[in-house]
Design a protein around this motif. Structure first.
Motif, PDB file in Angstrom:
ATOM      1  N   ASN A   1       0.800  -1.223   0.000  1.00 29.83           N
ATOM      2  CA  ASN A   1       0.000   0.000   0.000  1.00 29.83           C
ATOM      3  C   ASN A   1       0.835   1.276   0.000  1.00 29.83           C
ATOM      4  OD1 ASN A   1      -2.693  -0.943  -0.075  1.00 29.83           O
ATOM      5  ND2 ASN A   1      -2.585  -1.528   2.071  1.00 29.83           N
ATOM      6  N   LYS A   2       2.140   1.138  -0.125  1.00 32.76           N
ATOM      7  CA  LYS A   2       3.041   2.300  -0.152  1.00 32.76           C
ATOM      8  C   LYS A   2       2.899   3.154   1.109  1.00 32.76           C
ATOM      9  CE  LYS A   2       2.451   2.506  -5.181  1.00 32.76           C
ATOM     10  NZ  LYS A   2       1.963   3.332  -6.326  1.00 32.76           N
ATOM     11  N   ILE A   3       2.596   2.507   2.220  1.00 26.72           N
ATOM     12  CA  ILE A   3       2.428   3.237   3.479  1.00 26.72           C
ATOM     13  C   ILE A   3       3.798   3.596   4.051  1.00 26.72           C
ATOM     14  CG2 ILE A   3       1.487   3.188   5.813  1.00 26.72           C
ATOM     15  CD1 ILE A   3      -0.452   1.007   4.844  1.00 26.72           C
ATOM     16  N   VAL A   4       3.993   4.863   4.339  1.00 28.16           N
ATOM     17  CA  VAL A   4       5.210   5.329   5.008  1.00 28.16           C
ATOM     18  C   VAL A   4       4.854   5.484   6.484  1.00 28.16           C
ATOM     19  CG1 VAL A   4       6.974   7.121   5.126  1.00 28.16           C
ATOM     20  CG2 VAL A   4       5.942   6.522   2.913  1.00 28.16           C
ATOM     21  N   PHE A   5       5.217   4.498   7.275  1.00 30.99           N
ATOM     22  CA  PHE A   5       4.699   4.414   8.634  1.00 30.99           C
ATOM     23  C   PHE A   5       5.221   5.494   9.578  1.00 30.99           C
ATOM     24  CE2 PHE A   5       3.052   0.343   7.336  1.00 30.99           C
ATOM     25  CZ  PHE A   5       1.933   0.178   8.144  1.00 30.99           C
ATOM     26  N   ASP A   6       6.304   6.172   9.228  1.00 31.06           N
ATOM     27  CA  ASP A   6       6.767   7.254  10.094  1.00 31.06           C
ATOM     28  C   ASP A   6       6.196   8.607   9.676  1.00 31.06           C
ATOM     29  OD1 ASP A   6       8.395   7.151   7.751  1.00 31.06           O
ATOM     30  OD2 ASP A   6       9.843   8.472   8.718  1.00 31.06           O
ATOM     31  N   SER A   7       5.306   8.606   8.707  1.00 34.94           N
ATOM     32  CA  SER A   7       4.649   9.839   8.285  1.00 34.94           C
ATOM     33  C   SER A   7       3.776  10.387   9.411  1.00 34.94           C
ATOM     34  CB  SER A   7       3.785   9.575   7.048  1.00 34.94           C
ATOM     35  OG  SER A   7       2.884  10.638   6.814  1.00 34.94           O
ATOM     36  N   ALA A   8       3.662  11.695   9.468  1.00 35.06           N
ATOM     37  CA  ALA A   8       2.823  12.335  10.485  1.00 35.06           C
ATOM     38  C   ALA A   8       1.353  11.980  10.317  1.00 35.06           C
ATOM     39  CB  ALA A   8       3.004  13.851  10.422  1.00 35.06           C
ATOM     40  N   ASP A   9       0.978  11.539   9.132  1.00 33.87           N
ATOM     41  CA  ASP A   9      -0.422  11.197   8.863  1.00 33.87           C
ATOM     42  C   ASP A   9      -0.744   9.728   9.116  1.00 33.87           C
ATOM     43  OD1 ASP A   9      -1.317  13.759   8.100  1.00 33.87           O
ATOM     44  OD2 ASP A   9      -0.402  13.516   6.127  1.00 33.87           O
ATOM     45  N   ILE A  10       0.245   8.971   9.552  1.00 36.65           N
ATOM     46  CA  ILE A  10       0.021   7.568   9.914  1.00 36.65           C
ATOM     47  C   ILE A  10       0.211   7.454  11.425  1.00 36.65           C
ATOM     48  CG2 ILE A  10       0.662   5.171   9.538  1.00 36.65           C
ATOM     49  CD1 ILE A  10      -0.356   6.532   7.007  1.00 36.65           C
ATOM     50  N   SER A  11      -0.874   7.286  12.148  1.00 36.34           N
ATOM     51  CA  SER A  11      -0.801   7.243  13.607  1.00 36.34           C
ATOM     52  C   SER A  11      -0.145   5.953  14.092  1.00 36.34           C
ATOM     53  CB  SER A  11      -2.208   7.349  14.202  1.00 36.34           C
ATOM     54  OG  SER A  11      -2.179   7.138  15.598  1.00 36.34           O
ATOM     55  N   THR A  12       0.706   6.071  15.095  1.00 35.54           N
ATOM     56  CA  THR A  12       1.273   4.861  15.698  1.00 35.54           C
ATOM     57  C   THR A  12       0.227   4.121  16.528  1.00 35.54           C
ATOM     58  OG1 THR A  12       2.071   6.155  17.587  1.00 35.54           O
ATOM     59  CG2 THR A  12       3.626   5.765  15.779  1.00 35.54           C
ATOM     60  N   GLN A  13      -0.922   4.748  16.734  1.00 34.15           N
ATOM     61  CA  GLN A  13      -2.019   4.127  17.479  1.00 34.15           C
ATOM     62  C   GLN A  13      -3.105   3.592  16.542  1.00 34.15           C
ATOM     63  OE1 GLN A  13      -1.795   3.815  20.861  1.00 34.15           O
ATOM     64  NE2 GLN A  13       0.227   4.723  20.589  1.00 34.15           N
ATOM     65  N   LEU A  14      -2.734   3.324  15.309  1.00 30.87           N
ATOM     66  CA  LEU A  14      -3.729   2.865  14.334  1.00 30.87           C
ATOM     67  C   LEU A  14      -4.354   1.528  14.701  1.00 30.87           C
ATOM     68  CD1 LEU A  14      -1.937   1.637  11.056  1.00 30.87           C
ATOM     69  CD2 LEU A  14      -0.783   1.923  13.239  1.00 30.87           C
ATOM     70  N   PHE A  15      -3.627   0.696  15.455  1.00 26.88           N
ATOM     71  CA  PHE A  15      -4.156  -0.620  15.828  1.00 26.88           C
ATOM     72  C   PHE A  15      -4.796  -0.634  17.217  1.00 26.88           C
ATOM     73  CE2 PHE A  15      -0.413  -1.804  13.047  1.00 26.88           C
ATOM     74  CZ  PHE A  15      -1.187  -1.968  11.912  1.00 26.88           C
ATOM     75  N   GLU A  16      -4.969   0.522  17.795  1.00 25.78           N
ATOM     76  CA  GLU A  16      -5.618   0.585  19.104  1.00 25.78           C
ATOM     77  C   GLU A  16      -7.040   0.031  19.001  1.00 25.78           C
ATOM     78  OE1 GLU A  16      -6.753   3.901  22.534  1.00 25.78           O
ATOM     79  OE2 GLU A  16      -5.296   4.394  20.973  1.00 25.78           O
ATOM     80  N   GLY A  17      -7.393  -0.832  19.928  1.00 23.04           N
ATOM     81  CA  GLY A  17      -8.702  -1.470  19.896  1.00 23.04           C
ATOM     82  C   GLY A  17      -8.686  -2.845  19.261  1.00 23.04           C
ATOM     83  N   CYS A  18      -7.532  -3.254  18.731  1.00 22.55           N
ATOM     84  CA  CYS A  18      -7.419  -4.567  18.067  1.00 22.55           C
ATOM     85  C   CYS A  18      -6.889  -5.609  19.051  1.00 22.55           C
ATOM     86  CB  CYS A  18      -6.500  -4.464  16.859  1.00 22.55           C
ATOM     87  SG  CYS A  18      -7.079  -3.346  15.575  1.00 22.55           S
ATOM     88  N   SER A  19      -7.573  -5.788  20.126  1.00 26.31           N
ATOM     89  CA  SER A  19      -7.076  -6.633  21.214  1.00 26.31           C
ATOM     90  C   SER A  19      -7.043  -8.116  20.882  1.00 26.31           C
ATOM     91  CB  SER A  19      -7.929  -6.415  22.467  1.00 26.31           C
ATOM     92  OG  SER A  19      -9.299  -6.669  22.191  1.00 26.31           O
ATOM     93  N   ASN A  20      -7.774  -8.533  19.845  1.00 23.55           N
ATOM     94  CA  ASN A  20      -7.797  -9.951  19.470  1.00 23.55           C
ATOM     95  C   ASN A  20      -7.139 -10.223  18.122  1.00 23.55           C
ATOM     96  OD1 ASN A  20      -9.262 -11.311  21.675  1.00 23.55           O
ATOM     97  ND2 ASN A  20     -10.909  -9.903  21.112  1.00 23.55           N
ATOM     98  N   LEU A  21      -6.414  -9.241  17.613  1.00 22.17           N
ATOM     99  CA  LEU A  21      -5.754  -9.403  16.314  1.00 22.17           C
ATOM    100  C   LEU A  21      -4.652 -10.454  16.410  1.00 22.17           C
ATOM    101  CD1 LEU A  21      -5.833  -8.152  13.444  1.00 22.17           C
ATOM    102  CD2 LEU A  21      -3.929  -6.692  14.165  1.00 22.17           C
TER     103      LEU A  21
END
Length: 218
Positions: A129-149
């Motif tokens: 997906n060409k995601i640049v994970f250190d970008s300011a627009d990609i939250s490091t908390q994107l997986f918050e709430g995924c407790s059963n992932l």
């Protein structure tokens, strides 16, 4: 109607009584509400469990207030044009277990905190997906709430700009993870601290990266 193409809508009756529906490989470009116009809490598709809308031209996800699919288990949106995933985008899908968001044609440039806030979610696929994970627009908390992932696939994106602390913040909300796919992400080091908190981790895929050494404790 729930689904629209460039030229026409797709008749509700095609899917209203099915538990599996494929709308793949067409010109689907919009998702409207999936609830009864007189009662937003009543789904028009109460038995739908598997929905495939991959290889279409969707650019925007529907609002969580628009879509009502209470028993949906698998949603495949692979190879569309979705570039943003906003907070609580999938929260209304209370039974969702598998979400496939691989190979967005324009890449993903914005993912907010709590983007995948679904406690039932067990598998999330976001490769290529060409995601640049250190970008300011990609939250490091994107997986918050995924407790059963349990399965997380984010290979073939860009992770080289993430620090150890950013890795830890990103994976801190996924204690149930068993399989992580991080291959071809330009990783330069193994984030030992981040991985050590994943007590259920069984397999880690990190091949084709720029890692030059295995640190102590890895």
């Amino acid at each position: 109607q729930l689904f629209y193409t460039n030229s026409k809508y797709i008749d509700n009756q095609i899917i209203v009584n099915k538990n599996e529906t494929s709308l793949s490989g067409g010109d689907l470009n919009q998702i409207k509400k999936g609830s009864d116009s007189n009662n937003k809490n009543v789904s028009l598709y109460p038995v739908l469990e598997y929905l495939y809308m991959n290889y279409n031209i969707l650019h925007v996800l529907p609002s969580r207030y628009q879509i009502c699919l209470p028993n949906l288990i698998t949603l495949n949106l692979e190879a569309n044009y979705i570039i943003e995933i906003l907070e609580n985008s999938f929260t209304a899908l209370k039974s969702l277990k598998v979400l496939i968001l691989d190979k967005m044609n324009s890449g993903m440039t914005k993912i907010e905190r709590l983007a995948f806030n679904i406690s039932t979610l067990t598998s999330l696929y976001m490769s290529k997906n060409k995601i640049v994970f250190d970008s300011a627009d990609i939250s490091t908390q994107l997986f918050e709430g995924c407790s059963n992932l349990k399965v997380l696939s984010i290979d073939n994106n860009q992770l080289d700009g993430l620090s150890e602390d950013m890795f830890e913040a990103m994976l801190n909300n996924t204690p149930a993870l068993k399989y992580i796919y991080l291959s071809s992400t330009k990783m330069r080091f193994i984030p030992v601290k981040a991985f050590s908190q994943l007590k259920n981790l069984e397999k880690l895929y990190i091949y084709v990266n720029d890692i030059t050494e295995i640190p102590p404790g890895a």
